[in-house]
Scaffold this active site. Structure first.
Site, PDB file in Angstrom:
ATOM      1  N   HIS A 161      57.191 -27.575  81.337  1.00 30.24           N
ATOM      2  CA  HIS A 161      56.218 -28.195  81.388  1.00 30.24           C
ATOM      3  C   HIS A 161      55.073 -27.412  81.829  1.00 30.24           C
ATOM      4  O   HIS A 161      55.164 -26.984  82.836  1.00 30.24           O
ATOM      5  CB  HIS A 161      56.229 -29.551  82.152  1.00 30.24           C
ATOM      6  N   LEU A 162      54.029 -27.126  80.937  1.00 29.61           N
ATOM      7  CA  LEU A 162      53.153 -26.098  81.496  1.00 29.61           C
ATOM      8  C   LEU A 162      52.770 -26.105  82.780  1.00 29.61           C
ATOM      9  O   LEU A 162      52.170 -27.052  83.396  1.00 29.61           O
ATOM     10  CB  LEU A 162      51.882 -25.873  80.477  1.00 29.61           C
ATOM     11  N   HIS A 163      52.887 -25.040  83.661  1.00 36.15           N
ATOM     12  CA  HIS A 163      52.515 -24.933  84.961  1.00 36.15           C
ATOM     13  C   HIS A 163      52.394 -23.476  85.458  1.00 36.15           C
ATOM     14  O   HIS A 163      53.069 -22.456  84.940  1.00 36.15           O
ATOM     15  CB  HIS A 163      53.433 -25.704  85.936  1.00 36.15           C
ATOM     16  N   LEU A 164      51.547 -23.121  86.615  1.00 34.12           N
ATOM     17  CA  LEU A 164      51.689 -21.822  87.093  1.00 34.12           C
ATOM     18  C   LEU A 164      51.854 -22.191  88.786  1.00 34.12           C
ATOM     19  O   LEU A 164      51.614 -23.219  89.125  1.00 34.12           O
ATOM     20  CB  LEU A 164      50.212 -21.477  87.001  1.00 34.12           C
ATOM     21  N   GLN A 214      55.779 -24.729  78.200  1.00 34.50           N
ATOM     22  CA  GLN A 214      55.579 -23.751  79.185  1.00 34.50           C
ATOM     23  C   GLN A 214      55.128 -22.559  78.283  1.00 34.50           C
ATOM     24  O   GLN A 214      55.800 -21.297  78.193  1.00 34.50           O
ATOM     25  CB  GLN A 214      56.792 -23.365  80.151  1.00 34.50           C
TER      26      GLN A 214
END
Length: 346
Positions: free
Chosen positions: A185-188, A148
């Protein structure tokens, strides 16, 4: 992550004429709203989200308070976070483990490719514990298992999704690790909020105008970037330069992307929302597991949108009370000024 419907777009799909209160919906809005509604009707959320009870707090900030009790009860237990730079852990929950039916579509810009020729994509999935109508997660390159930490692609997809929407109420945000991110975990986050926010028109002082960088003057102060597109490289690189500095220094941060007015030293009374504001707030880190009964200060709260998980707080909160809580999480002024000086040298 499994294959799904692909939403392909170009710069020609960006909506350049947006005003407060308009009801126009773009191709992107139709895809998101219809898909999200279908998932809700199919019972894929942890609770049924109807129109939320909402009140505008008295005071100049006009904070938007909403009561969402079920989100506090039913949402997935947040992961324990110990560092802004924490590595991705494949054993923990991540968005490659979601149910296939939770996928809405894949955002794919026409002709966007890596140097090796592979396409750069972003999956759009439902948030099964929604804050508001249309609450979804933008997950760039999920198979690459990014932690993230913002990447240029993530920032670009966030800004472009706002530009693709004709609805001034569509917002996108990001919580860093230590800034109340729940999943590493990369998210927007993306969602619709049909109320005006003060930050859409807040005054700002220039810091590096050539990089579209300003200082947001209203409480809580932060860094403001502004763009009207379609070329986003300058803004994306400037945002990532700032967030990279904060990650290197283990400074948690929150980011909010919304339609807004061009930055000026006085509040802009215009109803036009043709451009996009990207606000970044450095903040004190909160490590360890989230305390879900607390009033967590993250991307929504800093932007002036206050989701409450219990009725007593919702009914009794005041503007002064909100600011007192938020102030506890802000980076001290001396540290903010030092960070700003460092940014100006880069």
């Amino acid at each position: 992550m499994v294959d799904c419907t692909v939403f392909t777009y170009t710069n020609e799909d960006f909506i350049s004429d947006v005003c407060c209160g308009q009801q126009t919906r773009s191709r992107f809005d139709m895809a998101l709203r219809c898909g999200w509604t279908e998932k809700r009707n199919a019972g894929l959320f942890r609770y049924h989200l109807d129109e939320l009870e909402t009140r505008i707090l008295p005071g100049p900030c006009a904070y938007i308070a909403q009561l969402n009790i079920m989100r506090g009860v039913e949402r997935r237990k947040p992961q324990e976070i110990l560092s802004v730079r924490q590595n991705f852990d494949p054993q923990q929950f991540n968005f490659n483990k979601i149910k296939p039916k939770e996928l809405l579509f894949e955002l794919q810009k026409d002709a966007r490719r890596h140097q090796n020729g592979s396409k750069r994509t972003c999956k759009v999935i439902i948030n099964v514990s929604p804050l508001e109508f249309g609450h979804c997660l933008l997950v760039p390159e999920p198979d690459r298992c990014h932690p993230q930490v913002l990447t240029p692609l993530a920032v670009q997809m966030g800004i472009e999704s706002v530009l693709l929407s004709a609805d001034p109420g569509f917002r996108v945000g990001f919580n860093s690790l230590g800034g109340f991110a729940s999943v590493n975990h990369l998210h927007l986050h993306g969602y619709y909020l049909n109320h005006q926010l003060r930050i859409e028109t807040s005054p700002a002082d220039p810091i590096l105008p050539k990089k579209n960088l300003y200082h947001l003057l209203d409480f809580p102060g932060g860094f403001l970037f502004y763009t009207q597109g379609p070329n986003l490289d300058l803004t994306v690189n400037a945002v990532c330069s700032l967030t990279d500095i904060m990650v290197d220094r283990n400074i948690a941060h929150n980011l909010f992307i919304t339609r807004g007015c061009p930055p000026r030293r006085e509040r802009d009374p215009s109803v036009s929302r043709n451009g996009v504001r990207v606000i970044v707030w450095p903040r004190l880190s909160c490590f360890g597991a989230k305390e879900e009964s607390a009033f967590n200060v993250a991307l929504c709260e800093l932007a002036g949108h206050l989701p409450f998980k219990n009725r007593e707080d919702y009914e009794t909160v005041t503007e002064d009370g909100v600011q007192e809580i938020i102030r506890k999480y802000l980076l001290p002024q001396e540290e903010f000024r030092e960070l700003q000086k460092h940014v100006m040298k880069c």
